[in-house]
Design a protein around this motif. Structure first.
Motif, short mmCIF file in Angstrom:
data_model
loop_
_atom_site.label_atom_id
_atom_site.label_comp_id
_atom_site.label_asym_id
_atom_site.label_seq_id
_atom_site.Cartn_x
_atom_site.Cartn_y
_atom_site.Cartn_z
N GLU A 32 0.83 -1.21 0.00
CA GLU A 32 0.00 0.00 0.00
C GLU A 32 0.86 1.26 0.00
O GLU A 32 0.60 2.21 -0.75
CB GLU A 32 -0.90 -0.01 1.23
CG GLU A 32 -1.69 1.28 1.44
CD GLU A 32 -2.34 1.33 2.80
OE1 GLU A 32 -2.34 2.41 3.42
OE2 GLU A 32 -2.87 0.28 3.25
N GLN A 35 2.69 1.69 -3.37
CA GLN A 35 1.76 2.17 -4.39
C GLN A 35 1.48 3.66 -4.21
O GLN A 35 1.42 4.42 -5.18
CB GLN A 35 0.45 1.38 -4.32
CG GLN A 35 -0.57 1.79 -5.38
CD GLN A 35 -1.88 1.04 -5.25
OE1 GLN A 35 -2.14 0.38 -4.25
NE2 GLN A 35 -2.72 1.13 -6.25
N ASN A 36 1.33 4.08 -2.96
CA ASN A 36 1.07 5.49 -2.68
C ASN A 36 2.26 6.35 -3.09
O ASN A 36 2.09 7.43 -3.69
CB ASN A 36 0.77 5.68 -1.19
CG ASN A 36 0.31 7.09 -0.87
OD1 ASN A 36 -0.60 7.62 -1.50
ND2 ASN A 36 0.95 7.70 0.11
N GLN A 39 2.23 6.64 -6.94
CA GLN A 39 1.18 7.51 -7.44
C GLN A 39 1.42 8.96 -7.09
O GLN A 39 1.01 9.85 -7.83
CB GLN A 39 -0.18 7.06 -6.89
CG GLN A 39 -0.67 5.74 -7.49
CD GLN A 39 -2.08 5.41 -7.05
OE1 GLN A 39 -2.36 5.31 -5.87
NE2 GLN A 39 -2.97 5.26 -8.01
N ARG A 40 2.11 9.20 -6.00
CA ARG A 40 2.39 10.57 -5.57
C ARG A 40 3.67 11.11 -6.19
O ARG A 40 4.08 12.24 -5.92
CB ARG A 40 2.51 10.62 -4.05
CG ARG A 40 1.28 10.17 -3.28
CD ARG A 40 0.21 11.21 -3.25
NE ARG A 40 0.57 12.33 -2.42
CZ ARG A 40 0.19 12.49 -1.14
NH1 ARG A 40 -0.59 11.58 -0.57
NH2 ARG A 40 0.54 13.56 -0.46
N ARG A 81 -0.39 9.76 3.48
CA ARG A 81 -1.39 8.88 2.87
C ARG A 81 -2.33 9.71 2.00
O ARG A 81 -2.36 10.94 2.08
CB ARG A 81 -2.19 8.16 3.95
CG ARG A 81 -1.32 7.32 4.89
CD ARG A 81 -2.16 6.64 5.95
NE ARG A 81 -1.40 6.46 7.17
CZ ARG A 81 -1.81 5.77 8.22
NH1 ARG A 81 -3.01 5.19 8.18
NH2 ARG A 81 -1.07 5.66 9.30
N THR A 82 -3.10 9.05 1.16
CA THR A 82 -4.01 9.74 0.24
C THR A 82 -5.45 9.41 0.61
O THR A 82 -5.78 8.27 0.92
CB THR A 82 -3.73 9.29 -1.21
OG1 THR A 82 -2.35 9.53 -1.52
CG2 THR A 82 -4.59 10.07 -2.20
N MET A 87 -8.16 8.51 -4.29
CA MET A 87 -7.66 7.31 -4.96
C MET A 87 -8.73 6.72 -5.86
O MET A 87 -8.46 6.29 -6.98
CB MET A 87 -7.23 6.28 -3.91
CG MET A 87 -6.10 6.75 -3.01
SD MET A 87 -4.53 6.95 -3.88
CE MET A 87 -4.04 5.24 -4.02
N PRO A 301 -3.62 12.15 -6.98
CA PRO A 301 -2.48 11.89 -6.10
C PRO A 301 -1.17 12.54 -6.56
O PRO A 301 -0.42 13.06 -5.73
CB PRO A 301 -2.37 10.36 -6.11
CG PRO A 301 -3.76 9.89 -6.36
CD PRO A 301 -4.35 10.89 -7.31
N TYR A 309 -3.02 15.24 2.24
CA TYR A 309 -3.89 14.06 2.23
C TYR A 309 -4.96 14.24 1.16
O TYR A 309 -5.34 13.30 0.47
CB TYR A 309 -4.49 13.92 3.62
CG TYR A 309 -5.50 12.83 3.83
CD1 TYR A 309 -5.16 11.49 3.72
CD2 TYR A 309 -6.80 13.14 4.22
CE1 TYR A 309 -6.08 10.48 3.96
CE2 TYR A 309 -7.73 12.15 4.48
CZ TYR A 309 -7.37 10.83 4.34
OH TYR A 309 -8.30 9.83 4.59
#
Length: 415
Positions: A32, A35-36, A39-40, A81-82, A87, A301, A309
């Motif tokens: 997780e 992946q964050n 994407q960021r 975190r997003t 997402m 993101p 966030y």
């Protein structure tokens, strides 16, 4: 393979206790987090964080300090975190249009863009400033300088009506504070001006936004829950080293320094989602009275930056350029900044928890000037000002060509 780890012993080490090692170093969360980061568009390496943490547990007391410093350095690179809705709504990587505000103005002839209007009316200087202030700089002349002040006054009236407390902040701040707020101070994505350490013997930066000075004011502070939310406002000069060769970002659109009115909020975790909507509503009402056509965007993101966030942008339609340009944003940074800065509150049960921080732009002057001038242009070579600004312009309703402002000339330096 990463294994589950015990966190009982970290309570002895207060610096690490500010960070969610239970979350970062759990094998169930690695995918997780990776992946964050991807994407960021982040630079963090969560596996390196876990490796360092394993080393930290196994070394003797003398070696812990060195590893702890590197471990914290790596944790600081991990983005926040997003928000789950971000997402979910950003599968294609595009922003989501939340709402449209106002109507596009209809012109009889093709509208001019800001640079052409400003040049014809002698309102701004952005060219041939190498001998005065360097590239990506500008002079606002006469009525345009008055309009800058009017926008600041208008923004401050809005914030005072919403019970924000005004604070004047420093523009020179420590590099450590900038990084704890989530900005890089080195590398290719760095936007921060750093003073020459050989001359000043300090890691001092020029502030990119008053948000950082406002956050630093409460470093290592403990609030009582009843004191929250805290709502602060500041007017400051902002410095950005970023540059752009994009044609649509020419002139005043992206510059090295500008005036901005900023909102900064300190709240409990339970308040932060609703307070983000509160800031956005203030912005929408505030800018709506400027007679602009705008779109409100829930940003994907890769547009959030490390601390946010969730982030909303407000973009105004620029009729001369024929595209939407960002004039404002607001972000919920949850506890990303407060953990790094040690800002906490004591709840009703006497427990210490980290606050959430939020920020929002009440007025970023250069892009607002572009939107107002392009939208307000008239066929007779004048610019019509929104009614809400007339009293801040001492009753002035239009801007005409200025003739008494001296023309800047290029000066050649003698060798």
């Amino acid at each position: 393979m990463l294994r589950p780890i015990s966190f009982n012993f970290i309570r002895r080490y207060s610096r690490l206790n500010n960070f969610e090692l239970e979350y970062f170093c759990s094998s169930q969360n690695i995918n997780e987090i990776e992946q964050n980061i991807a994407q960021r568009k982040g630079v963090g390496n969560i596996k390196r964080v876990c490796e360092l943490y394993d080393q930290y547990k196994s070394v003797n007391k003398e070696e812990k300090t060195t590893i702890e410093n590197e471990l914290i350095s790596e944790i600081l690179k991990i983005p926040n975190r997003t928000h789950p809705e971000v997402m979910k709504n950003s599968i294609d990587g595009n922003s989501t249009i939340v709402k449209l505000i106002g109507e596009k103005k209809v012109f009889n002839n093709k509208p001019l863009e800001f640079q052409e209007i400003a040049k014809r009316m002698n309102l701004v200087r952005t060219d041939q400033l190498g001998n005065y202030s360097g590239s990506k700089s500008y002079y606002l002349l006469g009525a345009m300088a008055s309009l800058e002040r009017a926008l600041v006054q208008y923004a401050m009236k809005t914030l005072m009506a919403n019970n924000f407390e005004l604070i004047s902040v420093p523009d020179l701040i420590p590099r450590e504070l900038v990084e704890k707020c989530g900005l890089l101070t080195s590398g290719v994505r760095n936007q921060v001006f750093v003073l020459d350490e050989k001359l000043h013997q300090n890691n001092i930066c020029l502030s990119g936004t008053s948000e950082m000075s406002l956050a630093g004011l409460y470093m290592n502070h403990i609030f009582e829950e009843a004191e929250l939310p805290i709502k602060l406002a500041a007017v400051s000069r902002c410095y950005r080293s970023e540059t752009s060769n994009l044609a649509e970002e020419r002139g005043l659109y992206r510059v090295h320094e500008f005036t901005k009115v900023e909102m900064f909020l300190i709240v409990t975790p339970e308040q932060s989602d609703s307070m983000l909507e509160y800031i956005r509503n203030i912005q929408e009402d505030h800018f709506s009275l400027l007679d602009l056509h705008m779109q409100v965007l829930d940003m994907p993101p890769d547009e959030l930056g490390a601390p946010a966030y969730r982030k909303y942008d407000i973009e105004a339609w620029l009729p001369g350029r024929e595209y939407y340009g960002e004039i404002s944003s607001c972000s919920n940074c949850t506890d990303y900044q407060s953990r790094r800065l040690g800002i906490q509150y004591r709840n009703k049960n006497g427990e210490l928890k980290f606050v959430h921080t939020l920020n929002g732009t009440a007025s970023a002057i250069p892009r607002l000037l572009i939107a107002l001038i392009e939208t307000g242009q008239k066929e007779k070579g004048v610019v019509e000002l929104p009614k809400v600004l007339h009293k801040y312009m001492h009753g002035q309703e239009i801007i005409k060509k200025q003739t008494k402002i001296p023309t800047l000339k290029l000066i050649k330096s003698k060798q």
